[in-house]
Design a protein around this motif. Structure first.
Motif, PDB file in Angstrom:
ATOM      1  N   VAL A 104       0.843  -1.201   0.000  1.00 18.23           N
ATOM      2  CA  VAL A 104       0.000   0.000   0.000  1.00 18.23           C
ATOM      3  C   VAL A 104       0.872   1.243   0.000  1.00 18.23           C
ATOM      4  O   VAL A 104       1.764   1.388   0.854  1.00 18.23           O
ATOM      5  N   VAL A 105       0.618   2.139  -0.929  1.00 16.18           N
ATOM      6  CA  VAL A 105       1.370   3.384  -1.049  1.00 16.18           C
ATOM      7  C   VAL A 105       0.734   4.440  -0.157  1.00 16.18           C
ATOM      8  O   VAL A 105      -0.494   4.522  -0.037  1.00 16.18           O
ATOM      9  N   GLY A 153      -7.084   2.678  -0.596  1.00 14.86           N
ATOM     10  CA  GLY A 153      -6.456   1.477  -0.047  1.00 14.86           C
ATOM     11  C   GLY A 153      -7.008   1.001   1.283  1.00 14.86           C
ATOM     12  O   GLY A 153      -6.348   0.204   1.962  1.00 14.86           O
ATOM     13  N   ASP A 356       1.592   9.521  -6.296  1.00 18.70           N
ATOM     14  CA  ASP A 356       1.241   8.310  -5.540  1.00 18.70           C
ATOM     15  C   ASP A 356       0.749   7.212  -6.476  1.00 18.70           C
ATOM     16  O   ASP A 356       1.102   6.039  -6.317  1.00 18.70           O
ATOM     17  N   ILE A 360       2.355   3.491  -7.199  1.00 17.82           N
ATOM     18  CA  ILE A 360       1.617   2.231  -7.093  1.00 17.82           C
ATOM     19  C   ILE A 360       1.993   1.297  -8.239  1.00 17.82           C
ATOM     20  O   ILE A 360       2.155   0.085  -8.053  1.00 17.82           O
ATOM     21  N   SER A 364       4.757  -0.993  -5.681  1.00 15.50           N
ATOM     22  CA  SER A 364       3.983  -1.867  -4.788  1.00 15.50           C
ATOM     23  C   SER A 364       3.901  -3.276  -5.363  1.00 15.50           C
ATOM     24  O   SER A 364       3.788  -3.459  -6.583  1.00 15.50           O
ATOM     25  N   ASN A 367       0.959  -5.117  -8.115  1.00 15.34           N
ATOM     26  CA  ASN A 367       0.270  -3.955  -8.693  1.00 15.34           C
ATOM     27  C   ASN A 367      -0.382  -4.304 -10.028  1.00 15.34           C
ATOM     28  O   ASN A 367      -0.182  -5.390 -10.593  1.00 15.34           O
ATOM     29  N   ALA A 404      -6.950   4.785  -6.642  1.00 12.08           N
ATOM     30  CA  ALA A 404      -6.235   3.730  -7.352  1.00 12.08           C
ATOM     31  C   ALA A 404      -7.133   2.994  -8.333  1.00 12.08           C
ATOM     32  O   ALA A 404      -6.643   2.387  -9.292  1.00 12.08           O
TER      33      ALA A 404
END
Length: 563
Positions: A104-105, A153, A356, A360, A364, A367, A404
């Motif tokens: 998780v970003v 998230g 961000d 991701i 991450s 992803n 996201a």
């Protein structure tokens, strides 16, 4: 004088009552099913077949009650492993935070708060298992409330925590519940879902995590009149679950659960636990709370009048004010004081910016970019994405306003035609640039044009593959001449169809025709010429006629030699 025995008179009256009813009055199917099931259970001949037996009954056709020893042993091992992990829980908050950073970003504050709450909860559970007397003491459970915009998230955080700890995890949306359970689902179904996810093992389920999303949607309206079954009533019913209560694991409205319970009673022996206590179940609820952010913003703006410039407050997005939310804000929003009091741990998640979203895709684990790479690898295709392309995708996803989740929208838009076209071509690698993201259709046409020579090679191989399949299915070998292959390739290019569909359509009668030729001539291998590829029906007819002539000529020759 007629003499009527009591039993006979009763039966006569019942018969009259039945005759007086409407002949077409429908019977209750559930009552009939229950009566038939009771009769079957009494006879001891009940068996369940098919792929979907009742819960706990095992599988397989015609499996009698009490089967499935191997499945039961496997479930027992899994449940034992879950309990062992809980008994051995010794994680520290930093360890959980570091694990979440992999997936998780951003959301650093949320990760810290969640890590501490999770560790406190499961350390307490571990101590209660070691010393059951501790379970009788008062313990204020740290149920959690997550706030923040969609796609930041919140759910992903909880899924990864449950995966790390290895405990049963059940998720549901608050909007599906009603106060009574007749219009929607009963809140106790949450615990039953957790029980099913835990392999129908109450001991493992009682230490699981229940996650309820869209909790802001059940806030009672401030100007609502009458009984609010979708808001206040659901909150009150959730109070019992979040604190401590015994939940019946067999819902009175679930026919399969009732059938399973009746089967267990008919088998005799040790019956499963029929209730589960929610004392050690951790509840996490979340919601976007868009309007709540606006309410907090107004409160802060009103208190800042006369004490300085409010320009900074006005320029901030409403979701950023969720960090300053207080209990009274929740109550004014429509939550019961008792309900919000059962959620002592509250943390707001931050909205995601363009940087961000780009992180991701590149930083991450698991992803969306990796997922799409795997999708193309299924066709032996690989692609490379430039830094500019990632930036462009992130910028477009941010404009979607869904966090996201916007990445998926952009990816689908960019790769939609690529996934359709490329698997049928000879292209095995390509590059995604910013231009590809901006105009995927034009970029795809350019890619196909540059690799047109590979397409013809692929189509030729498809022709040969059709010949191989034809031989495997019908026992007749087809050899395509170079002229026939080129004719079929041209048809494929012009019609935008696969060679397989073209061959199956053009040569659909070859099985019957060539079998006649094979009987007449004894041949099992045939050459498909260019003329046959262009006019299969006409050429096949000629071939069949010629085979009959050859057979007649052969027969005449044999008769002449005998004479």
């Amino acid at each position: 004088m007629a003499i009527c025995h009591l039993g006979e008179c009763q039966e006569t009256q019942k018969e009259k009552f039945r005759m007086s009813k409407e002949p077409d009055e429908p019977k209750n199917p559930f009552e009939e099913l229950q009566a038939q099931l009771n009769e079957a259970l009494k006879s001891g001949k009940v068996k369940f077949g098919g792929p979907f037996p009742p819960p706990g009954m095992g599988g397989g056709s015609g499996l009698a009650a009490g089967g499935g020893d191997a499945d039961d042993a496997s479930k027992a091992d899994e449940n034992a492993a879950v309990l062992e992990r809980i008994r051995d829980f010794n994680m520290k908050p930093r360890e959980i935070r570091d694990y979440l950073d992999r997936y998780v970003v951003k959301q650093q504050e949320a990760k810290k708060v969640l890590s501490v709450a999770i560790c406190d909860h499961y350390h307490h559970v571990r101590r209660c298992l070691e010393n059951p007397k501790l379970a009788e003491r008062d313990f204020h459970k740290q149920n959690i409330l997550l706030l923040g915009p969609t796609g930041v998230g919140k759910t992903y955080l909880m899924r990864n925590i449950a995966k790390l700890i290895g405990v049963p995890f059940a998720k549901a949306d608050a909007t599906k519940f009603s106060e009574t359970g007749y219009v929607g689902s009963d809140v106790e179904d949450l615990v039953r879902d957790l029980y099913r996810i835990a392999g129908s093992n109450a001991e493992a389920a009682q230490f699981g995590i229940i996650y309820i999303d869209e909790i802001d949607k059940i806030a009672a309206s401030a100007n609502a009149t009458g009984k609010d079954v979708s808001g206040r009533g659901v909150q009150i019913n959730l109070l019992k679950l979040m604190e401590e209560t015994e939940v019946n694991l067999f819902s009175p409205t679930d026919m399969m659960s009732q059938m399973s319970a009746m089967m267990e009673m008919s088998r005799g022996g040790k019956s499963k636990k029929r209730t589960i206590n929610t004392r050690h179940i951790l509840f996490i609820v979340s919601g976007a709370f868009d309007k709540l952010g606006e309410s907090v913003k107004k409160r802060l703006e009103s208190t800042s009048i006369g004490f300085g410039n409010t320009r900074e407050l006005v320029e901030r997005p409403a979701s950023s004010y969720l960090h300053s939310v207080e209990t009274q804000d929740f109550i004014k929003f429509g939550f019961e004081p008792e309900f919000i009091g059962r959620l002592p741990v509250r943390v707001a998640c931050d909205p995601l910016g363009t940087d961000d979203l780009a992180k991701i895709l590149t930083g991450s684990e698991g992803n969306l970019l990796d997922q799409y790479r795997e999708d193309f690898k299924g066709y032996d295709i690989d692609f490379r994405m430039t830094t500019e392309a990632i930036t462009e995708i992130a910028a477009r996803a941010h404009r979607e306003g869904t966090g996201a989740r916007g990445l998926m929208t952009i990816f689908e838009r960019v790769f939609r035609q690529y996934k359709f076209e490329l698997p049928s071509t000879g292209i095995r690698s390509f590059e995604v640039t910013a231009e590809t993201v901006s105009d995927p259709e034009t970029s795809l046409k350019k890619l196909l044009k540059e690799n047109a020579h590979l397409q013809r090679s692929v189509l030729r191989k498809e022709v040969e593959s059709f010949g191989t399949r034809f031989a495997e299915i019908h026992g007749l070998r087809l050899h395509f001449s170079p002229e026939a292959i080129e004719a079929l390739v041209e048809l494929g290019v012009e019609s935008d169809k696969t060679i397989r569909s073209i061959c199956e359509e053009r040569f659909k009668d070859f099985e019957h025709g060539l079998k006649i030729v094979a009987r007449n001539s004894g041949a099992d291998a045939f050459t498909v010429t260019g003329a046959m590829a262009r006019d299969p029906d006409g050429e096949l007819s000629k071939l069949v006629v010629e085979s009959f002539r050859q057979r007649e000529a052969k027969g005449s020759g044999t008769s002449g030699s005998e004479n």
